[in-house]
Enzyme design. Structure first.
Site, mmCIF file in Angstrom:
data_model
loop_
_atom_site.group_PDB
_atom_site.id
_atom_site.type_symbol
_atom_site.label_atom_id
_atom_site.label_comp_id
_atom_site.label_asym_id
_atom_site.label_seq_id
_atom_site.Cartn_x
_atom_site.Cartn_y
_atom_site.Cartn_z
ATOM 1 C CB SER A 183 10.203 -108.968 -52.747
ATOM 2 O OG SER A 183 9.712 -110.246 -53.092
ATOM 3 C CG ASP A 227 11.329 -110.249 -44.395
ATOM 4 O OD1 ASP A 227 12.055 -109.245 -44.522
ATOM 5 O OD2 ASP A 227 11.750 -111.338 -43.961
#
Ligand code: GRF
Length: 221
Positions: A144, A153
């Site tokens: 991602s 994150d």
């Protein structure tokens, strides 16, 4: 010489800690005139990071800001930010940078900070993602690109690259396939911003091109 009009070229500083293959992939796409980006400096917290050699090969200024030289994290962050702002970049690109940026750093920089993470976030935040994916017998894995916020994150997702997990996968094989997709999606994510299809305000992603589904998904098997 560039085929892009000078006002369309954005500037980025890259932060890395290791091999720098994602940085190299971005650099290759700049060299191939795929994205209108200039990497004005590369900074590593690890003195012998291979990514630093890659930058030197291309004549890009490099700096080491070694976190071990700072007893207080706040001072490390300050030294890092001082180097970054010198270049007045439009973006900060984290390419395998293994330190967490403080919320003060993020607030002070106040422009998009991108990161690439080897999992399909929000699943598998943190380290050892490939092993954890195998341990859970997942059938789908990937990577991602997201904006960095103070949540580890956890910032807004831009693009995800998906790969199937195969029966005979081990960490090495799986990591290699995911890394290949990382190299594809990071430049795509940057390009969405460079070409103003997506913009950013107050750490939120704003879609300009209404046709784009965010996060964009790329599948590679
Ligand atoms: C990549 O897997 C990236 O997702 C993670 O660190 C690794 C860096 O690889 N954040 P490289 O240094 O770009 O080769």
């Amino acid at each position: 010489m560039s085929i892009f009009k000078s006002h369309t070229i954005k500037k980025a500083v890259v932060l890395l800690s290791g091999s720098g293959s994602n940085f190299q992939a971005i650099l290759d796409s700049i060299t191939a005139y795929e994205i209108a980006l200039e990497i004005c400096a590369v900074i590593s917290n690890v003195p012998d990071a291979r990514g630093i050699d890659r930058a030197k090969t291309h004549g890009i200024p490099t700096y080491i800001v070694n976190n071990h030289d700072y007893s207080e994290r706040i001072n490390f962050d300050k030294a890092l930010l001082d180097k970054v702002v010198k270049y007045d970049p439009d973006y900060l690109v984290l390419a395998g940078f293994m330190r967490i940026l403080s919320s003060e750093f993020i607030k002070k920089f106040n422009k998009p900070i991108f990161n690439i993470h080897p999992s399909l976030l929000p699943k598998y935040k943190g380290l050892n993602t490939h092993q954890r994916v195998l341990d859970k017998n997942e059938k789908l894995h990937g990577c991602s690109v997201h904006l960095v916020t103070k949540e580890l994150d956890g910032g807004p997702l831009i693009i995800q690259g998906e790969v199937s997990v195969k029966n005979d996968d081990d960490v090495k094989k799986l990591a290699a396939r995911v890394l290949k997709v990382e190299h594809m999606i990071y430049k795509k994510a940057l390009n969405l911003f460079i070409t103003n299809q997506i913009t950013y305000e107050n750490l939120r992603v704003m879609k300009i091109n209404k046709e784009i589904e965010i996060p964009l998904k790329v599948r590679m098997d």
